[in-house]
Structure formats: C-alpha cells, structure tokens
Design a protein around this motif. Structure first.
Motif, PDB file in Angstrom:
ATOM      1  N   LEU A  98     -10.721  -1.858  -6.919  1.00 60.02           N
ATOM      2  CA  LEU A  98      -9.498  -1.107  -7.200  1.00 60.02           C
ATOM      3  C   LEU A  98      -9.670  -0.243  -8.439  1.00 60.02           C
ATOM      4  O   LEU A  98      -9.244   0.926  -8.450  1.00 60.02           O
TER       5      LEU A  98
ATOM      6  N   HIS B 132      -0.575   0.334   3.588  1.00 61.91           N
ATOM      7  CA  HIS B 132      -2.006   0.603   3.555  1.00 61.91           C
ATOM      8  C   HIS B 132      -2.434   1.490   4.720  1.00 61.91           C
ATOM      9  O   HIS B 132      -3.322   2.340   4.565  1.00 61.91           O
TER      10      HIS B 132
ATOM     11  N   TYR C 240      -0.519  -0.768  -5.522  1.00 60.88           N
ATOM     12  CA  TYR C 240      -1.329  -1.934  -5.893  1.00 60.88           C
ATOM     13  C   TYR C 240      -0.847  -2.548  -7.207  1.00 60.88           C
ATOM     14  O   TYR C 240      -0.866  -3.769  -7.383  1.00 60.88           O
TER      15      TYR C 240
ATOM     16  N   SER D  27       0.924  -6.180  -6.326  1.00 61.19           N
ATOM     17  CA  SER D  27       0.032  -7.292  -6.626  1.00 61.19           C
ATOM     18  C   SER D  27       0.670  -8.179  -7.687  1.00 61.19           C
ATOM     19  O   SER D  27       0.993  -7.718  -8.792  1.00 61.19           O
TER      20      SER D  27
END
Length: 338
Positions: free
Chosen positions: A84, A259, A313, A317
């Motif tokens: 990432l 995604h 993200y 996350s």
C-alpha cells in the motif's frame, strides 16, 4: 510547451511530408496540430482543473497514511501495508507529474525536450507501477485468506521488499524502452510542441517488428494482471461464500464493490487508448473526439482512483485508521514497538 518551433512544423515539416508522400507521418502532424489547438486555444486548458483537484485531494491524505505506516513498526512489517505504501508513493508522484505536464502544455513558456521526455518516463513508470502494485495487493489478500497459516512463509519481509523492487524495475524498463523509441524519432519529436504521452502511439515506429513485440508484451502483461485480479476475487468469494460475510450490505461486500471500481479505473484507460487508436486508424473516430477522449482519460479517469485510494484504505482499514487517529489526537510519533 516544447522548445521546437511550431512554425517549422507547419512549413518545412509539412512540406517534407507532402513531398515524400508519407501519409502516416502527415497523419501524425494533423494529430499534433489538433492537440496543440485543443490545449492552447480550445477547451483542453480546462482539464487542468480536475487534475489539480485530484492532486489537492491526494496531498493531505497520502503523506498522512504513509506516515502512519512508516511510524508504526507493526504496520510496516506487514506485506500488505508495504505494498500500500508503495502504491501511495507511485500514485502521488504520478499526480504531481501529470499536473506538471498538463500545466506546462497550456502555459505560455518554453518546455525543453529533455524535460518532457524525463517527465514522460516518470509518468509511465509510476503508471505501470500502480497497475503492478494493485495486482500484487490483490494476490497478497488472496494468499492471506486461502493459506493463513502459511502466509508468512509465502511473503516474508525480505521477499516483499524484492517484490517491490522488481515492480519498479519492470516498470522502469518499459518506460526506458518508450524513451528509446522516442529518441529514435528525434526529428519528429523536435516538431511536437506539446508534451503528451499518447502521441507515441501514433508515431510510425523505427522497427515495426520491435513495436509489435513491445505492444504484445504490454497487452500480455496487462491481461495477466487483469486475470489475476478477477481470478483471485472470484476464488475468494467462492471460498468465503458460506461464511455469511456477503449477506446484505456487509463490510465485505462494500470493500469488494469499492475495490472493483478502483481496479476498473486503473485498467480502463489502457483499454480505451488502444481502442481509440484502432478506431482512428480505420477512420471510425474523429480526430477531435480522440484528442478529448485521451485528455479525459489522462486528467479524470486515471486520476480518480489515485485520489480515492488513500481515503478508502486509510479510513476503512481498522489498524491504519486507529494509528492515524492516535497521531492526530496526541500529535506524537507512534512508538517503534507499536
């Protein structure tokens, strides 16, 4: 703009192509003329707005997520966060370079060939890196879900570092080939008053076989990446379909949908570019439409996923979100043992 004089393009270059009867090269000159007119006098200059907005959206988010990853030892040691971080770095560079190229194309000052070629190499390298990064991230999640006990042996930290280095090497190699391709057309490049990556697809190659081989390799590479992403998601869905995580508008379904949209925008520009090249070569697409389509791809479609990834993200996350919130709340660096 380019240092080479556009007047020379309209006079000596055009006369040379008429005298030699080289239709392919004359077609390139028409493309250059239209592209220049759209960028300097038409609506092309307004495409700097979405490119600037995307960069403004990326600048506060990407460095913050990167700081959270690199300041937390527990996050940095995980392969998914390393990938990432690599994606965010390449995307940030891509947004900056893309805006720089767009701004200089519409600006009333000279733009050297060397600087243009350097920026195009950097732009193509970061684009290829982004494609390979998102593919590696999907494969990483697939391995973690299917083989959780053996996952650490598949992608330990040293192997993850080698994978990231390999991604950059492959991307840079492709870009260097493009640079060599452009350098071989130095006489033609001297007459291009704008710095645009798409134009190389319309310049007659020095070696037709080499060009075909390169296009074949690129198509195969992108096809492999696309098949890997689709295949991994299908197998992950098949393996987890009975776990109940896909019921309703669950978090797994939301993540999958987000995604999927991001990956579509990563791959869509390449497909559109190849399609419009074929349509234009068979006189099925107007030149003006092709120019505007390429600018939409460069400044809107290709920028959109790069502007969204740090937020998707970083906010979705749990580990990253927790680290970022603690950094903002206490304004102190995360301890290395965190």
């Amino acid at each position: 703009m380019n240092l080479c004089n556009f007047t020379q393009l309209n006079s000596s270059g055009l006369a040379m192509d008429h005298s030699s009867g080289n239709d392919s090269r004359f077609s390139v000159i028409k493309i250059i003329e239209n592209w220049t007119q759209v960028l300097t006098y038409g609506g092309g200059k307004f495409f700097i707005i979405p490119a600037a907005v995307s960069l403004v959206a990326v600048l506060p988010a990407s460095p913050l997520v990167l700081l959270a990853i690199f300041s937390s030892n527990s996050l940095y040691q995980e392969t998914r966060y390393r990938l990432l971080a690599n994606t965010l770095i390449s995307d940030l560079i891509y947004c900056i370079v893309n805006l720089t190229i767009t701004a200089t194309n519409i600006a009333p000052f000279l733009f050297t060939n060397i600087l243009c070629q350097f920026l195009l190499i950097l732009l193509s390298t970061t684009y290829f890196t982004g494609i390979l990064n998102v593919t590696a991230m999907v494969v990483d999640v697939f391995l973690a879900i299917n083989w959780p006990l053996r996952y650490s042996s598949f992608l330990p930290t040293p192997r993850a570092v080698k994978l990231i280095v390999c991604i950059w090497v492959v991307s840079a190699t492709s870009s260097v080939f493009i640079y060599a391709f452009l350098s071989a057309k130095e006489t033609m490049l001297c007459k291009i008053p704008v710095c645009i990556f798409d134009i190389i697809f319309f310049i007659k190659p020095v070696s037709q076989k080499v060009s075909q081989l390169y296009n074949f390799v690129v198509i195969i590479l992108f096809t492999i990446c696309f098949v890997l992403i689709v295949g991994c998601y299908c197998m992950m869905y098949w393996k987890t379909r009975r776990c109940g995580i896909w019921n309703g508008f669950s978090r797994a379904r939301q993540t999958f949908s987000l995604h999927s949209v991001l990956f579509f925008f990563y791959f869509c520009p390449v497909i559109i570019l190849m399609l419009e090249t074929v349509l234009y070569s068979y006189y099925l697409m107007e030149l003006q439409s092709m120019v505007y389509s390429s600018m939409i791809m460069s400044n809107i479609v290709m920028m959109l996923p790069r502007a969204l990834i740090p937020y998707i993200y970083g906010l979705r996350s749990r580990e990253l979100s927790k680290t970022i919130k603690s950094m903002i709340k206490y304004k102190v660096p995360i301890s290395p043992g965190d």
